[in-house]
Structures are given as structure tokens and as C-alpha cells.
Design a protein around this motif. Structure first.
Motif, PDB file in Angstrom:
ATOM      1  N   TYR A 190       7.923 -26.454   7.684  1.00 24.22           N
ATOM      2  CA  TYR A 190       7.080 -27.898   7.853  1.00 24.22           C
ATOM      3  C   TYR A 190       6.368 -28.467   6.694  1.00 24.22           C
ATOM      4  O   TYR A 190       6.339 -29.616   6.448  1.00 24.22           O
ATOM      5  CB  TYR A 190       6.232 -27.522   9.280  1.00 24.22           C
ATOM      6  N   LEU A 191       5.706 -27.310   5.691  1.00 21.11           N
ATOM      7  CA  LEU A 191       4.852 -27.974   4.720  1.00 21.11           C
ATOM      8  C   LEU A 191       5.854 -28.629   3.955  1.00 21.11           C
ATOM      9  O   LEU A 191       5.584 -29.526   3.171  1.00 21.11           O
ATOM     10  CB  LEU A 191       4.005 -26.791   4.304  1.00 21.11           C
ATOM     11  N   ASP A 192       6.990 -27.926   3.702  1.00 20.56           N
ATOM     12  CA  ASP A 192       7.978 -28.360   2.574  1.00 20.56           C
ATOM     13  C   ASP A 192       8.690 -29.641   3.122  1.00 20.56           C
ATOM     14  O   ASP A 192       8.935 -30.491   2.179  1.00 20.56           O
ATOM     15  CB  ASP A 192       8.926 -27.318   2.483  1.00 20.56           C
ATOM     16  N   ASP A 193       8.922 -29.767   4.337  1.00 21.07           N
ATOM     17  CA  ASP A 193       9.278 -31.015   4.790  1.00 21.07           C
ATOM     18  C   ASP A 193       8.455 -32.346   4.633  1.00 21.07           C
ATOM     19  O   ASP A 193       9.030 -33.259   4.576  1.00 21.07           O
ATOM     20  CB  ASP A 193       9.752 -30.661   6.276  1.00 21.07           C
ATOM     21  N   LYS A 194       7.316 -32.128   4.526  1.00 18.01           N
ATOM     22  CA  LYS A 194       6.143 -33.123   4.233  1.00 18.01           C
ATOM     23  C   LYS A 194       6.522 -33.740   2.944  1.00 18.01           C
ATOM     24  O   LYS A 194       6.163 -34.989   3.004  1.00 18.01           O
ATOM     25  CB  LYS A 194       4.750 -32.784   4.635  1.00 18.01           C
ATOM     26  N   GLU A 195       6.849 -33.011   2.196  1.00 14.84           N
ATOM     27  CA  GLU A 195       7.264 -33.493   0.729  1.00 14.84           C
ATOM     28  C   GLU A 195       8.657 -33.930   0.681  1.00 14.84           C
ATOM     29  O   GLU A 195       9.107 -34.471  -0.598  1.00 14.84           O
ATOM     30  CB  GLU A 195       6.769 -32.423  -0.278  1.00 14.84           C
ATOM     31  N   ASP A 196       9.452 -33.955   1.590  1.00 10.53           N
ATOM     32  CA  ASP A 196      10.707 -34.524   1.496  1.00 10.53           C
ATOM     33  C   ASP A 196      11.092 -35.891   1.922  1.00 10.53           C
ATOM     34  O   ASP A 196      10.990 -36.329   3.047  1.00 10.53           O
ATOM     35  CB  ASP A 196      11.486 -33.579   2.523  1.00 10.53           C
ATOM     36  N   THR A 197      10.937 -36.612   0.595  1.00  9.04           N
ATOM     37  CA  THR A 197      10.988 -38.229   0.730  1.00  9.04           C
ATOM     38  C   THR A 197      12.479 -38.755   1.408  1.00  9.04           C
ATOM     39  O   THR A 197      12.556 -39.871   1.787  1.00  9.04           O
ATOM     40  CB  THR A 197      10.600 -38.854  -0.394  1.00  9.04           C
TER      41      THR A 197
ATOM     42  N   LYS B 136       5.972 -39.606   7.229  1.00 10.38           N
ATOM     43  CA  LYS B 136       5.550 -39.364   8.906  1.00 10.38           C
ATOM     44  C   LYS B 136       5.444 -37.835   9.150  1.00 10.38           C
ATOM     45  O   LYS B 136       5.919 -37.125   8.314  1.00 10.38           O
ATOM     46  CB  LYS B 136       6.855 -39.674   9.544  1.00 10.38           C
ATOM     47  N   GLU B 137       5.009 -37.557  10.195  1.00 10.84           N
ATOM     48  CA  GLU B 137       4.909 -36.379  10.643  1.00 10.84           C
ATOM     49  C   GLU B 137       6.015 -35.580  10.790  1.00 10.84           C
ATOM     50  O   GLU B 137       6.813 -36.309  11.391  1.00 10.84           O
ATOM     51  CB  GLU B 137       3.937 -35.990  11.897  1.00 10.84           C
ATOM     52  N   ALA B 138       6.305 -34.452  10.457  1.00 10.28           N
ATOM     53  CA  ALA B 138       7.491 -33.572  10.928  1.00 10.28           C
ATOM     54  C   ALA B 138       7.752 -33.460  12.215  1.00 10.28           C
ATOM     55  O   ALA B 138       8.951 -33.412  12.809  1.00 10.28           O
ATOM     56  CB  ALA B 138       7.651 -32.024  10.209  1.00 10.28           C
ATOM     57  N   LEU B 139       6.756 -33.399  13.219  1.00 12.10           N
ATOM     58  CA  LEU B 139       6.665 -33.414  14.513  1.00 12.10           C
ATOM     59  C   LEU B 139       6.098 -34.967  14.510  1.00 12.10           C
ATOM     60  O   LEU B 139       4.828 -35.005  14.629  1.00 12.10           O
ATOM     61  CB  LEU B 139       6.044 -32.314  15.235  1.00 12.10           C
ATOM     62  N   SER B 140       6.680 -35.708  15.452  1.00  9.31           N
ATOM     63  CA  SER B 140       6.137 -37.274  15.960  1.00  9.31           C
ATOM     64  C   SER B 140       4.933 -36.894  16.858  1.00  9.31           C
ATOM     65  O   SER B 140       5.354 -36.245  17.870  1.00  9.31           O
ATOM     66  CB  SER B 140       7.454 -37.953  16.520  1.00  9.31           C
ATOM     67  N   GLY B 141       4.167 -37.438  16.547  1.00 10.00           N
ATOM     68  CA  GLY B 141       2.718 -37.523  17.422  1.00 10.00           C
ATOM     69  C   GLY B 141       2.060 -36.320  17.360  1.00 10.00           C
ATOM     70  O   GLY B 141       1.030 -36.346  18.012  1.00 10.00           O
ATOM     71  N   VAL B 142       2.154 -35.427  16.359  1.00 11.50           N
ATOM     72  CA  VAL B 142       1.521 -34.232  16.346  1.00 11.50           C
ATOM     73  C   VAL B 142       0.976 -34.182  14.801  1.00 11.50           C
ATOM     74  O   VAL B 142       1.585 -34.165  13.920  1.00 11.50           O
ATOM     75  CB  VAL B 142       2.478 -32.771  16.318  1.00 11.50           C
TER      76      VAL B 142
END
Length: 372
Positions: free
Chosen positions: A65-72, A79-85
Motif C-alpha cells: 500500500y505504501l509503494d502503491d501511493k507512489e505509483d503515479t 488518491k488513496e489506494a483504498l477509496s474513502g480510507v
């Protein structure tokens, strides 16, 4: 032509969460039963396997999840990896061991809007379907880890208790059955997701190829579990041999210099998990030729299976009079040979290599994939 996340695939995802939940529920119920019967050793081991699988999968999931935050590529607007969370909410979900369940729900929700409602137009379909398969492959990898850290040891333990100590119950049989289903589902699901994660490569066909791959893996795992049970029946010190095999698999994975995680400490955990997987079945750690490694692996596996039967015959001959010795020995020989004869090398998908080598999907596919 890129693969589409279909309604059948969505249904299979729903079945996957069903097997996962039932596997956990039956294991917990079995632990409670052992506690009530004052079998504290069996209870402790049952709980230990559940917690080990849960803790390790939380670590990998949160790191991703932390890695996906940096995936443009897939989150161009941050956006959050989990919508609304929120980030704190994602951390809390992992602290409470809900990573796999959360990913299942997230994937089902996102894919439902695509395959059932058709909320994305024709231009966006390629990108969103590829994104869904990426989410599915992340989930499949976590399920594979969970299966070999929890379901496989649980199946080994419960089968040993059943055969070696003649203790059985309905809950125990249910736990063994759902552990077996969970393992089978995780193996096939990961294989199919790997194939689907590469747009220019043909997906793994349904039917005979999938069934052949499934039985090859199940035969391999079954023969290993039963041979370990025979060794444990000979002496509980045989766990040392199991630990040595795990250590050898871990060292070999370390020798390959994998780069699965961005965190170095977590990379060592990954290599230890792969070492455990290699204890029960062959796993193509890197995208490379597997002819020699697979040959060596199945030669030593066959030798171990035969040695388990022979050691029990010569060192503990009274076991030959038990009801389970002959059937188990026949299954080990027949199933082990079937696994060795049907094995074939397979290449790793670009998606998995993006995890293994730290390569972004944008580097594999170029800029043609747009975010959802």
C-alpha cells in the motif's frame, strides 16, 4: 489484446473470499475445541500457524500500500489506494489483521462497477481492467503466502494428529478440507492472474491446462506432507530435517538475490517465506530457466519420499501393522511420481517481475496504460 476482468472472474473472487473465511473460522473453532479438551499443545500450534500467516501477510500488504501511493501510473492524482480510507485507517485495518479481507472487498467493489454496471467507457476499459488484474495479483500473492504459512502447516499438523495420535473430530476434518481447498485455490488463482497481468501474452487456458497444473501442485504438496508425517511418526526430532530443508530453500533464494520488496528487512522475510514454499513445492523465484533447478528439486524430493518410507520400515517396523501405513506409503509413491512426471518449467509474468525486481509497470508496458 488486453485481458478483460470478466463476470466469471468476479464470481471466482467471491468464491475465494468464501474459502478464505471458512478456513480461518474452522481453524479458530478447532483451537477452541483443543482448549476445551485441554490439548494445549495442539491448541498452541493451531493458533501459532493462524497468527504467523496473518502477521506476515499484514507486513507485505501494508508495504505494498505504501509503494502503491507512489505509483503515479494508477494513482496519478495522489488518491488513496483504498477509496474513502485514510492512511491511518489502512494502518488500523492491518493492525487488526484484515488486509486480505479488505483487499477482497476492495477488489469486489471496484470490479463490480466495471463488469456488472459498466461504468467505464470503451476508452478507459483497457486501463481499468489491467488495474483490476494488478489488484487481483497482489491479492493472489498474499493468499499464496497465507496458504503456505497457515493452511499447509495446519494441514500437516491436523493430519499428523489424526494419523499419529488417532484423534479426530468433525471440526478437524472440516479444517483439513478447507485448508486443502484454500491451498488449491491460491495456487491456481496466482497462476491465472500472472498470465492475465501481461496484456500481450495469452491467458492461461481454462479446462485441461488449469486442471493439469492444479493436480501437479496438489500432488507435489500432498506427497511432501505425507512423507513429513511418516518422519514425524518415526521421531518428533524429524522437525529438524524439515527446518534444514526450509533453511536450504531460504539460502538458495538469498543466493538468487531477489528484489521483491523495497524494504531490505522485509526482503529477508520474503526469502524465508519462499524457503518455506520450496519445502513443499517448486516455485520459480525469478524469470529464468528452471530445467536444472527443477530437476534437482524433484530428485531430492523423490529421495526424501522414498527415505521416509524405508526409514519407518527398518527403524520402526511395528508401524507397518497400522491401518494408515500402507495407504499413505502408496499415496506418497504414486502421487510423488505423478507430480514429478507432470512438472514443467514456467516463466514468471512481467507483473510478478515488477514486484521481484522493483520495476514499475510503466517500465514494462510503457505509457499506454492510463489510470482509472
Amino acid at each position: 489484446m488486453s485481458a478483460r476482468y470478466s463476470k466469471v472472474r468476479w464470481t471466482f473472487t467471491l468464491i475465494g473470499i468464501f474459502f478464505y473465511c471458512l478456513d480461518i473460522v474452522t481453524d479458530v473453532a478447532l483451537a477452541v475445541q483443543y482448549f476445551q479438551e485441554e490439548n494445549y499443545l495442539w491448541m498452541s500450534l493451531t493458533v501459532l500457524f493462524v497468527l504467523t500467516g496473518m502477521v506476515v501477510t499484514q507486513l507485505f500488504s501494508y508495504s505494498w500500500y505504501l509503494d502503491d501511493k507512489e505509483d503515479t501510473l494508477f494513482y496519478p492524482d495522489g488518491k488513496e489506494a483504498l477509496s474513502g480510507v485514510t492512511e491511518g485507517g489502512v494502518l488500523a485495518l492491518h493492525v487488526f489483521g484484515l488486509s486480505i479481507f479488505t483487499r477482497y472487498c476492495h477488489l469486489l467493489s471496484r470490479s463490480f462497477n466495471v463488469v456488472w454496471k459498466g461504468n467505464y467507457d470503451q476508452v478507459d476499459k483497457s486501463g481499468i481492467h489491467q488495474h483490476l488484474f494488478r489488484l487481483a495479483t497482489d491479492l493472489s500473492m498474499l493468499k499464496l503466502f497465507e496458504s503456505f504459512l497457515e493452511s499447509v502447516p495446519q494441514l500437516l499438523l491436523q493430519t499428523y494428529i489424526n494419523l499419529g495420535h488417532h484423534e479426530s473430530s468433525v471440526v478437524q476434518y472440516l479444517s483439513m478440507a478447507f485448508s486443502f481447498c484454500n491451498i488449491a485455490w491460491a495456487l491456481v488463482d496466482l497462476r491465472r492472474c500472472q498470465k492475465r497481468s501481461q496484456p500481450q501474452r495469452r491467458a492461461m487456458p481454462s479446462g485441461l491446462p488449469t486442471i493439469t497444473y492444479l493436480f501437479y501442485k496438489l500432488f507435489s504438496i500432498t506427497s511432501h506432507i505425507l512423507s513429513f508425517i511418516l518422519l514425524l511418526t518415526l521421531s518428533t526430532y524429524s522437525t529438524i530435517a524439515l527446518a534444514v530443508l526450509w533453511l536450504l530453500g531460504t539460502i538458495w533464494t538469498h543466493f538468487l538475490q531477489t528484489h521483491f520488496c523495497s524494504n531490505k528487512c522485509l526482503e529477508f522475510v520474503y526469502r524465508a517465506v519462499i524457503g518455506l514454499i520450496l519445502t513443499f513445492t517448486f516455485f520459480n523465484v525469478k524469470r529464468q530457466s528452471t530445467k536444472i533447478p527443477m530437476t534437482v528439486y524433484y530428485v531430492q524430493s523423490s529421495a526424501k519420499n522414498i527415505a521416509a518410507v524405508l526409514l519407518l520400515v527398518f527403524l520402526k517396523p511395528e508401524v507397518q501393522n497400522t491401518a494408515y501405513f500402507l495407504p499413505v506409503s502408496c499415496v506418497i509413491c504414486a502421487v510423488g511420481e505423478a507430480a514429478s512426471s507432470t512438472c514443467s518449467s514456467s516463466s514468471t509474468s512481467p507483473y510478478l517481475c515488477s514486484r521481484l525486481y522493483g520495476v514499475k509497470l510503466r517500465d514494462l508496458y510503457g505509457s499506454s496504460i492510463s489510470g482509472p
